[in-house]
Design a protein around this motif. Structure first.
Motif, PDB file in Angstrom:
ATOM      1  N   ILE A 154       0.714  -1.113   0.028  1.00 50.60           N
ATOM      2  CA  ILE A 154       0.148   0.149  -0.045  1.00 50.60           C
ATOM      3  C   ILE A 154       0.959   1.186   0.007  1.00 50.60           C
ATOM      4  N   SER A 155       0.880   2.115  -1.008  1.00 43.40           N
ATOM      5  CA  SER A 155       1.655   3.074  -1.068  1.00 43.40           C
ATOM      6  C   SER A 155       1.451   4.157   0.091  1.00 43.40           C
ATOM      7  N   ASP A 156       2.690   4.843   0.359  1.00 44.72           N
ATOM      8  CA  ASP A 156       2.687   5.701   1.516  1.00 44.72           C
ATOM      9  C   ASP A 156       2.386   5.175   2.975  1.00 44.72           C
ATOM     10  N   PHE A 157       2.405   3.714   3.055  1.00 45.64           N
ATOM     11  CA  PHE A 157       2.330   3.109   4.231  1.00 45.64           C
ATOM     12  C   PHE A 157       3.135   1.909   4.075  1.00 45.64           C
TER      13      PHE A 157
END
Length: 178
Positions: free
Chosen positions: A118-121
């Motif tokens: 999951i991008s940014d996580f």
């Protein structure tokens, strides 16, 4: 074809088999009315078709599968003989019911799972895909319909004969015992 020698439990199974077969025919009718086998459908639409197919298979198989030690539909006692192809189709439908539709046998499971970032996580997400296709081809469905009509016709002939020679056996009201 004068006397039919059935126990009361066998007769009840024969009569109720008519209802099971009518349920299966209705489900197949709905499937054939709504599904164009050459078309592409969304997952939700495919699941609706799969519900019709599953209902048809389960309803068809009920008379042939022992449930809680009770009697099954004895075609021989009714003088109904299936052809080799009809027996193969019956066995195929019962197999699908046993391993896929009414149960989830591990040998028949069909799915794919994978994870993705999951991008940014700093986490991963799981994604699952299931086989949404039907188990029966359109040709199989039409053969299924023919088999159901054959069975219903055979049962109706035997019950008509019973009504002529032993009508008292058919004058009954059966209701749930629980």
């Amino acid at each position: 074809m004068n006397q039919i020698n059935l126990t009361e439990a066998q007769l009840d199974r024969v009569i109720y088999s008519l209802w099971d077969f009518q349920q299966a025919l209705s489900a197949l009718t709905f499937l054939l009315e709504e599904c164009e086998y050459k078309e592409k459908y969304s997952r939700v639409e495919l699941r609706r078709f799969k519900c019709f197919e599953a209902t048809a298979i389960i309803s068809f198989a009920r008379p042939f599968v022992t449930s809680r030690g009770k009697t099954t539909l004895g075609l021989n006692s009714l003088g109904i003989q299936l052809s080799k192809k009809q027996k193969e189709l019956r066995d195929k439908l019962i197999y699908i019911r046993k391993t896929i539709v009414a149960h989830s046998d591990e040998e028949e499971m069909h799915f794919r799972s994978h994870t993705f970032d999951i991008s940014d996580f700093d986490a991963k997400m799981a994604h699952f895909q299931f086989d949404e296709g039907l188990h029966l081809s359109e040709a199989d469905v039409w053969k299924f319909v023919e088999l159901l009509h054959f069975l219903k016709d055979g049962i109706f002939k035997r019950l008509f004969n019973l009504a002529q020679h032993q009508p008292e056996m058919l004058n009954k009201y059966k209701q749930p015992t629980k």
